[in-house]
Design an enzyme around this catalytic site. Structure first.
Site, PDB file in Angstrom:
ATOM      1  N   SER A   7       0.758  -1.383  -0.020  1.00 54.09           N
ATOM      2  CA  SER A   7      -0.222   0.108  -0.145  1.00 54.09           C
ATOM      3  C   SER A   7       0.739   1.182  -0.006  1.00 54.09           C
ATOM      4  O   SER A   7       1.886   1.563   1.100  1.00 54.09           O
ATOM      5  CB  SER A   7      -1.058   0.034   1.237  1.00 54.09           C
ATOM      6  OG  SER A   7      -1.590   1.260   1.357  1.00 54.09           O
ATOM      7  N   HIS A  30      -1.021  -1.091  -4.123  1.00 54.63           N
ATOM      8  CA  HIS A  30      -2.380  -0.956  -3.734  1.00 54.63           C
ATOM      9  C   HIS A  30      -2.328   0.724  -3.365  1.00 54.63           C
ATOM     10  O   HIS A  30      -1.670   1.420  -2.835  1.00 54.63           O
ATOM     11  CB  HIS A  30      -2.691  -1.560  -2.323  1.00 54.63           C
ATOM     12  CG  HIS A  30      -3.934  -1.372  -1.888  1.00 54.63           C
ATOM     13  ND1 HIS A  30      -5.251  -2.246  -2.225  1.00 54.63           N
ATOM     14  CD2 HIS A  30      -4.566  -0.608  -0.846  1.00 54.63           C
ATOM     15  CE1 HIS A  30      -6.179  -2.008  -1.669  1.00 54.63           C
ATOM     16  NE2 HIS A  30      -5.874  -1.144  -0.647  1.00 54.63           N
ATOM     17  N   ASP A  32      -4.692   3.595  -2.142  1.00 56.19           N
ATOM     18  CA  ASP A  32      -5.887   3.950  -1.298  1.00 56.19           C
ATOM     19  C   ASP A  32      -6.291   5.400  -1.545  1.00 56.19           C
ATOM     20  O   ASP A  32      -5.468   6.453  -1.362  1.00 56.19           O
ATOM     21  CB  ASP A  32      -5.386   4.053   0.249  1.00 56.19           C
ATOM     22  CG  ASP A  32      -5.268   2.595   0.888  1.00 56.19           C
ATOM     23  OD1 ASP A  32      -6.341   1.854   0.421  1.00 56.19           O
ATOM     24  OD2 ASP A  32      -4.172   2.116   1.321  1.00 56.19           O
ATOM     25  N   MET A  34      -8.988   8.244  -0.542  1.00 52.65           N
ATOM     26  CA  MET A  34      -9.976   8.930   0.436  1.00 52.65           C
ATOM     27  C   MET A  34     -10.231  10.072   0.312  1.00 52.65           C
ATOM     28  O   MET A  34      -9.575  10.921  -0.087  1.00 52.65           O
ATOM     29  CB  MET A  34      -9.204   8.759   1.721  1.00 52.65           C
ATOM     30  CG  MET A  34      -8.438   7.191   2.155  1.00 52.65           C
ATOM     31  SD  MET A  34      -7.868   7.203   3.852  1.00 52.65           S
ATOM     32  CE  MET A  34      -6.906   5.857   3.518  1.00 52.65           C
ATOM     33  N   HIS A  63      -8.318   1.262  -4.326  1.00 51.48           N
ATOM     34  CA  HIS A  63      -9.137   1.071  -3.355  1.00 51.48           C
ATOM     35  C   HIS A  63      -9.832   2.420  -3.136  1.00 51.48           C
ATOM     36  O   HIS A  63      -9.206   3.363  -2.464  1.00 51.48           O
ATOM     37  CB  HIS A  63      -8.752   0.552  -2.209  1.00 51.48           C
ATOM     38  CG  HIS A  63      -9.428   0.223  -0.852  1.00 51.48           C
ATOM     39  ND1 HIS A  63      -9.061   0.024   0.409  1.00 51.48           N
ATOM     40  CD2 HIS A  63     -10.863   0.218  -0.942  1.00 51.48           C
ATOM     41  CE1 HIS A  63     -10.063  -0.012   1.173  1.00 51.48           C
ATOM     42  NE2 HIS A  63     -10.986   0.067   0.344  1.00 51.48           N
ATOM     43  N   MET A  65     -12.144   4.753  -1.222  1.00 54.33           N
ATOM     44  CA  MET A  65     -12.897   5.041   0.311  1.00 54.33           C
ATOM     45  C   MET A  65     -13.461   6.322  -0.113  1.00 54.33           C
ATOM     46  O   MET A  65     -13.095   7.268   0.579  1.00 54.33           O
ATOM     47  CB  MET A  65     -12.083   4.619   1.369  1.00 54.33           C
ATOM     48  CG  MET A  65     -11.653   3.534   1.411  1.00 54.33           C
ATOM     49  SD  MET A  65     -10.070   3.222   2.667  1.00 54.33           S
ATOM     50  CE  MET A  65      -8.664   3.368   1.529  1.00 54.33           C
ATOM     51  N   MET A 134     -12.295  -5.733   4.952  1.00 53.80           N
ATOM     52  CA  MET A 134     -11.499  -4.820   5.521  1.00 53.80           C
ATOM     53  C   MET A 134     -11.182  -5.444   7.046  1.00 53.80           C
ATOM     54  O   MET A 134     -12.027  -5.978   7.700  1.00 53.80           O
ATOM     55  CB  MET A 134     -12.156  -3.536   5.716  1.00 53.80           C
ATOM     56  CG  MET A 134     -12.252  -2.758   4.581  1.00 53.80           C
ATOM     57  SD  MET A 134     -10.425  -2.240   3.840  1.00 53.80           S
ATOM     58  CE  MET A 134      -9.917  -1.253   5.257  1.00 53.80           C
ATOM     59  N   GLY A 139      -9.803   4.128   6.515  1.00 56.89           N
ATOM     60  CA  GLY A 139      -9.465   5.522   6.706  1.00 56.89           C
ATOM     61  C   GLY A 139      -7.837   6.009   7.320  1.00 56.89           C
ATOM     62  O   GLY A 139      -7.456   7.121   6.707  1.00 56.89           O
ATOM     63  N   PHE A 140      -7.370   4.852   7.966  1.00 50.35           N
ATOM     64  CA  PHE A 140      -5.923   5.392   8.217  1.00 50.35           C
ATOM     65  C   PHE A 140      -5.357   3.984   7.968  1.00 50.35           C
ATOM     66  O   PHE A 140      -5.583   2.877   8.642  1.00 50.35           O
ATOM     67  CB  PHE A 140      -5.933   5.831   9.713  1.00 50.35           C
ATOM     68  CG  PHE A 140      -6.658   7.154   9.882  1.00 50.35           C
ATOM     69  CD1 PHE A 140      -5.717   8.411   9.608  1.00 50.35           C
ATOM     70  CD2 PHE A 140      -8.048   7.578  10.252  1.00 50.35           C
ATOM     71  CE1 PHE A 140      -6.446   9.795   9.790  1.00 50.35           C
ATOM     72  CE2 PHE A 140      -8.452   8.636  10.284  1.00 50.35           C
ATOM     73  CZ  PHE A 140      -7.581   9.867  10.051  1.00 50.35           C
ATOM     74  N   GLY A 141      -3.822   4.531   7.884  1.00 48.67           N
ATOM     75  CA  GLY A 141      -2.812   3.205   7.944  1.00 48.67           C
ATOM     76  C   GLY A 141      -2.195   3.261   9.097  1.00 48.67           C
ATOM     77  O   GLY A 141      -2.430   3.819  10.114  1.00 48.67           O
ATOM     78  N   GLY A 142      -1.588   1.746   9.183  1.00 45.87           N
ATOM     79  CA  GLY A 142      -0.923   1.587  10.651  1.00 45.87           C
ATOM     80  C   GLY A 142      -1.689   0.972  11.869  1.00 45.87           C
ATOM     81  O   GLY A 142      -1.340   0.879  13.092  1.00 45.87           O
ATOM     82  N   ASP A 172      -7.073  -6.292   3.924  1.00 46.06           N
ATOM     83  CA  ASP A 172      -6.676  -5.078   3.997  1.00 46.06           C
ATOM     84  C   ASP A 172      -6.699  -4.517   5.478  1.00 46.06           C
ATOM     85  O   ASP A 172      -7.849  -4.219   5.866  1.00 46.06           O
ATOM     86  CB  ASP A 172      -7.096  -3.988   2.964  1.00 46.06           C
ATOM     87  CG  ASP A 172      -6.547  -2.701   3.012  1.00 46.06           C
ATOM     88  OD1 ASP A 172      -5.462  -2.367   3.741  1.00 46.06           O
ATOM     89  OD2 ASP A 172      -7.120  -1.539   2.386  1.00 46.06           O
ATOM     90  N   GLY A 173      -5.493  -4.022   5.957  1.00 47.59           N
ATOM     91  CA  GLY A 173      -5.550  -4.044   7.502  1.00 47.59           C
ATOM     92  C   GLY A 173      -4.897  -4.380   8.559  1.00 47.59           C
ATOM     93  O   GLY A 173      -5.213  -5.492   8.953  1.00 47.59           O
ATOM     94  N   GLY A 174      -3.605  -3.838   8.642  1.00 48.59           N
ATOM     95  CA  GLY A 174      -3.063  -4.633   9.980  1.00 48.59           C
ATOM     96  C   GLY A 174      -2.291  -5.893   9.470  1.00 48.59           C
ATOM     97  O   GLY A 174      -1.679  -6.647  10.375  1.00 48.59           O
ATOM     98  N   GLY A 194       0.763  -2.418   4.209  1.00 51.28           N
ATOM     99  CA  GLY A 194       1.504  -1.065   4.171  1.00 51.28           C
ATOM    100  C   GLY A 194       2.756  -0.990   4.828  1.00 51.28           C
ATOM    101  O   GLY A 194       3.916  -0.951   4.532  1.00 51.28           O
ATOM    102  N   SER A 195       2.767  -0.555   6.097  1.00 54.57           N
ATOM    103  CA  SER A 195       3.742  -0.259   7.070  1.00 54.57           C
ATOM    104  C   SER A 195       4.812  -1.694   7.014  1.00 54.57           C
ATOM    105  O   SER A 195       5.827  -1.448   7.208  1.00 54.57           O
ATOM    106  CB  SER A 195       3.713   0.157   8.307  1.00 54.57           C
ATOM    107  OG  SER A 195       2.430  -0.659   8.847  1.00 54.57           O
TER     108      SER A 195
END
Length: 227
Positions: A7, A30, A32, A34, A63, A65, A134, A139-142, A172-174, A194-195
């Site tokens: 991401s 990916h 994002d 928003m 993606h 959002m 999800m 809305g936010f990464g990390g 997607d997410g964590g 992502g991170s």
């Protein structure tokens, strides 16, 4: 085969072309998008997608959002996206939108927030190329991975198998080295990170490591054996 989609939300926005090169070997990038309405954050839009599509040969997985994806999603295909994901919570006519995305030449994908169940949308699955579960609130990464999404991933994989669909199941997410195996065991085969990628000393090596973990976990998973 597991697909890893880094991401760029976690990348350096001032160096996007170089950041794309840093994850060579990835399946998709990916992106994002928003709008500060559907989610409380503002990122990037069509002009950046157009520029990024010219700067890399890694296909773009956008993606969205955003509110009113029925209006905007087709424009992301025109901007160069190879896959476009809209949120079912925001779409007025998801079947029509998926068909329009496909007609323009991209893969059509639908995303569900953590609180949105999959079961009401079972009949829509044949219209899609990918479904995104999800595993954090968008809305936010990390953010930290939500373990309570694992049963939902499993139920979604069961529906895909029930209808014998060639449908990718993305999470997607964590997603990280500590969570990707659980996602793969539950039924996911496309992973947004992502991170875990861009926070690594060697992003390309991080992609390879995540892919290896996911493929090992899915090799003997219930859904892979059933398939």
């Amino acid at each position: 085969m597991a697909q890893i989609n880094p991401s760029i939300l976690s990348a350096d926005f001032a160096r996007l072309a170089q950041e794309a090169e840093a994850v060579r070997g990835s399946d998709w990038l990916h992106v994002d998008v928003m709008d500060n309405h559907f989610v409380p954050n503002l990122t990037l839009g069509i002009p950046v997608v157009e520029s990024l599509s010219r700067a890399t040969d890694i296909p773009l997985d956008c993606h969205l959002m955003i509110e009113d994806p029925d209006r905007w999603a087709p424009q992301y295909v025109e901007a160069g996206a190879g896959s476009v994901t809209f949120h079912v919570e925001a779409a007025a006519a998801p079947v029509r939108l998926a068909r329009e995305i496909r007609a323009k030449g991209a893969r059509a994908s639908m995303a569900l927030k953590p609180g949105t169940p999959i079961e009401p949308y079972e009949d829509l699955l044949p219209e899609l190329d990918m479904l995104l579960i999800m595993t954090v609130e968008p809305g936010f990464g990390g953010q930290a991975f939500l373990d309570i999404m694992l049963p939902k991933i499993r139920r979604t994989r069961e529906l895909i198998a029930k209808h014998d669909l060639e449908l990718w199941l993305q999470v997607d997410g964590g997603v990280s080295a500590s969570t990707i195996e659980r996602c793969a065991e539950a039924g996911a085969d496309v992973f947004v990170a992502g991170s875990a990628v861009y926070g690594a000393e060697d992003p390309a090596q991080a992609v390879a490591g995540l892919r290896s973990l996911a493929e090992s976990a899915s090799a003997d998973a219930w859904w892979a054996c059933a398939h």
